[in-house]
Design an enzyme around this catalytic site. Structure first.
Site, PDB file in Angstrom:
ATOM      1  N   SER A 174       0.802  -1.222   0.000  1.00 24.06           N
ATOM      2  CA  SER A 174       0.000   0.000   0.000  1.00 24.06           C
ATOM      3  C   SER A 174       0.833   1.268   0.000  1.00 24.06           C
ATOM      4  CB  SER A 174      -0.963  -0.013   1.194  1.00 24.06           C
ATOM      5  OG  SER A 174      -1.660  -1.231   1.240  1.00 24.06           O
ATOM      6  N   ARG A 201       7.433   6.535  -4.219  1.00 24.39           N
ATOM      7  CA  ARG A 201       7.961   7.137  -2.997  1.00 24.39           C
ATOM      8  C   ARG A 201       7.386   6.398  -1.809  1.00 24.39           C
ATOM      9  NH1 ARG A 201       4.219  10.397  -5.034  1.00 24.39           N
ATOM     10  NH2 ARG A 201       2.236  10.315  -3.933  1.00 24.39           N
ATOM     11  N   ASP A 234      -4.703  -2.199  -2.676  1.00 28.33           N
ATOM     12  CA  ASP A 234      -5.782  -2.624  -1.759  1.00 28.33           C
ATOM     13  C   ASP A 234      -7.183  -2.479  -2.362  1.00 28.33           C
ATOM     14  OD1 ASP A 234      -5.648   0.142  -1.573  1.00 28.33           O
ATOM     15  OD2 ASP A 234      -5.611   0.208   0.615  1.00 28.33           O
TER      16      ASP A 234
END
Ligand code: ADP
Ligand code: MG
Length: 503
Positions: free
Chosen positions: A160, A175, A213
């Site tokens: 995630s 990132r 997700d």
């Protein structure tokens, strides 16, 4: 009827600023569809519309045992999912906190070696037969040939963090967020890093799919949804908000460009004619052409770490709803003509202690809204108790409690109606209500949709106000909570990857 009081009158006035009438909902839907289309055509649009490379969603007849891992924030979860082929499953899982020193380190290897070790421990504990027969012999050098295909577990990886996905099991980290910082990993393929660590321990595990997700929520719901109807949308209304849906591959016109640029290392199954798309809808209408914008939204955004970004999420998700409420209540307490909770602490002495959560950013959790919304008592006892617990304010007056309730209602209702814009736009743009069995099945996950009382009723009322859906269409939008999206959903991602591999 109780006579009106200045504090309740002011609450009603502010609540009206959170009204989001039918005409606005419909304007929102049109803009959402426009931004969806733009995201399908080109990269860098407001809605990213990220291809997941998942080209099929389950219908509940899938069978097998798959592994899934979830690296989300604080914990690392490992599970094995046994799909029984009748829309049911059983799951075994283990969860371990990720040591802080592995979240911030110079060496990617340290984190991924830790993850692989947890997978090994899981296999030892939960798959002991498999472990002793295959793995130990190999680790002790008794067997040296590679694993046979049927001995290998396919694993789905729920990761995630923002990734650039370029294959069902390929994605480079854009990132880190949520307190992780391992510079070395940025720009690297996280599936490859996990696979290397797994191979270093000689485990019979293949990282088969990288699953966002929302995609996991869609897959899990699709497997569990009643009958043979496959799900159309997976949507999250938790800390953040986002959704994934099943799109016709031919409509993903940017795929041609992506394919030609990455020709050499990526192939995917085009035979289904579909692909699951991760909308990244938290950034819908960042330019605020259609989103409602009260002074409290402006205030929240200005004081956020990312002003001007995730504007839809800032009006909808659990991370922000409590904070919007706090800013409204704070303003009302400082308003001399209103003096909510007796007004600001100071000379004239009153009920708000200087260290109250009212003065602290994120001082009100969104669960506060659910508690107050659920309080239907005459004396608003639960609301009073919640104000005491969360804000340390003793004995707020009944009118103060009524005012809080009016605002909780307004902020939650607007969030749900905005959510209906996203869901409604996807339903309409896919044409699903006019195809096949005419059912648009939606899997949802997250504390806001699960626990804010009446969230689904608000969604449905808004759906009925959208002409392309209407009274009749609303009944054919089926909504169900997708439990264990990150476990079952990732396992199903691995299954689809296995089934479509080499097709
Ligand atoms: P995650 O997003 O990490 O998967 P959740 O779906 O539980 O986790 O969402 C957490 C968010 O939901 C937090 O922002 C929290 O404030 C909010 N939240 C927690 N409990 C409730 C509740 N009972 N009602 C509404 N919001 C809640
Ligand atoms: Mg979640």
């Amino acid at each position: 009827m109780s006579s009106s009081s200045p504090v309740v009158d002011e609450a009603n006035r502010i609540a009206a600023l959170f009204d989001y009438p039918a005409a606005e909902v419909n304007r929102g839907v049109k803009e959402f569809i426009r931004e969806m289309n733009e995201g399908l055509e080109k990269e860098g649009a407001t809605l990213s519309q990220i291809p997941s490379y998942v080209t099929a969603v389950p219908n509940g007849t899938e069978k097998g045992i798959y592994l899934a891992v979830d690296l989300g924030g604080t914990n690392f979860r490992v599970c094995s999912v046994h799909l029984h082929g009748d829309s049911t499953f059983s799951i075994s899982q283990s969860k371990v906190a990720i040591p802080r020193e592995l979240m911030v380190t110079a060496h990617a290897k340290e984190l991924f070696a830790f993850l692989a070790l947890q997978i090994e421990r899981f296999l030892q504990t939960h798959m002991a037969d498999h472990f002793t027969s295959h793995v130990e012999k190999r680790q002790t050098g008794h067997v040296t040939e590679p694993y046979a295909e049927e001995q290998i577990f396919d694993l789905g990886f729920t990761f995630s963090f923002p990734v650039n996905q370029h294959g069902i099991n390929k994605g480079t980290l854009i990132r880190w967020t949520k307190g992780f910082d391992i510079a070395e990993v940025v720009g690297q393929d996280v599936c490859g890093l996990l696979q290397e660590a797994i191979d270093a321990r000689s485990l019979p595990v293949r990282v088969a799919a990288l699953v966002n997700d929302t995609v996991g929520t869609l897959m899990a719901r699709s497997y569990c949804s009643p009958g043979s109807t496959r799900a159309l949308i997976g949507a999250i209304f938790g800390t953040g908000t986002n959704g994934a849906y099943v799109e016709k591959l031919a409509r993903v016109t940017k795929m041609a460009k992506i394919d030609s640029e990455r020709e050499s290392d990526t192939s995917y199954d085009k035979s289904t004619g579909e692909m699951v798309i991760n909308v990244e809808w938290g950034s819908f209408d960042n330019s605020l052409t259609v989103l409602p914008n009260t002074p409290y939204d402006v205030d929240l955004d200005e004081h956020s770490v990312n002003p001007g970004i995730q504007m839809f999420e800032k009006r909808v998700s659990g991370m922000f709803l409590g904070e919007i409420l706090r800013r409204v209540l704070l303003a009302m307490s400082r308003d001399e003509g209103v003096k909510l909770f007796g007004g600001e602490s100071g000379a004239n002495g009153n009920g708000i202690p200087a260290d109250s959560g009212l003065y602290v950013r994120w001082g009100i959790d969104t669960s506060f809204l659910s508690t107050v919304k659920a309080d239907h008592s005459e004396d608003l006892g639960a609301t009073k108790a919640q104000i005491k617990r969360e804000l340390d304010i003793d004995n707020p007056s009944l009118d103060d409690c009524r005012a809080v309730k009016v605002l909780v209602h307004a902020i939650g209702k607007r969030a749900a109606r905005l959510s209906a814009v996203a869901l409604g736009a996807v339903v309409i743009s896919t044409g699903r209500l006019n195809e096949g069995d005419g059912i648009a099945d939606v899997g949802v996950d997250g504390s806001v949709v699960e626990h804010y009382p009446g969230f689904e009723d608000y969604l449905r009322a808004a759906f009925r106000e959208i002409p392309e859906i209407g009274e009749e269409g609303e009944k054919r939008i089926r909504i169900g909570v997708a439990k264990d999206g990150s476990g079952v959903g990732a396992a199903l991602g691995a299954l689809v990857a296995r089934e479509t591999r080499g097709r």
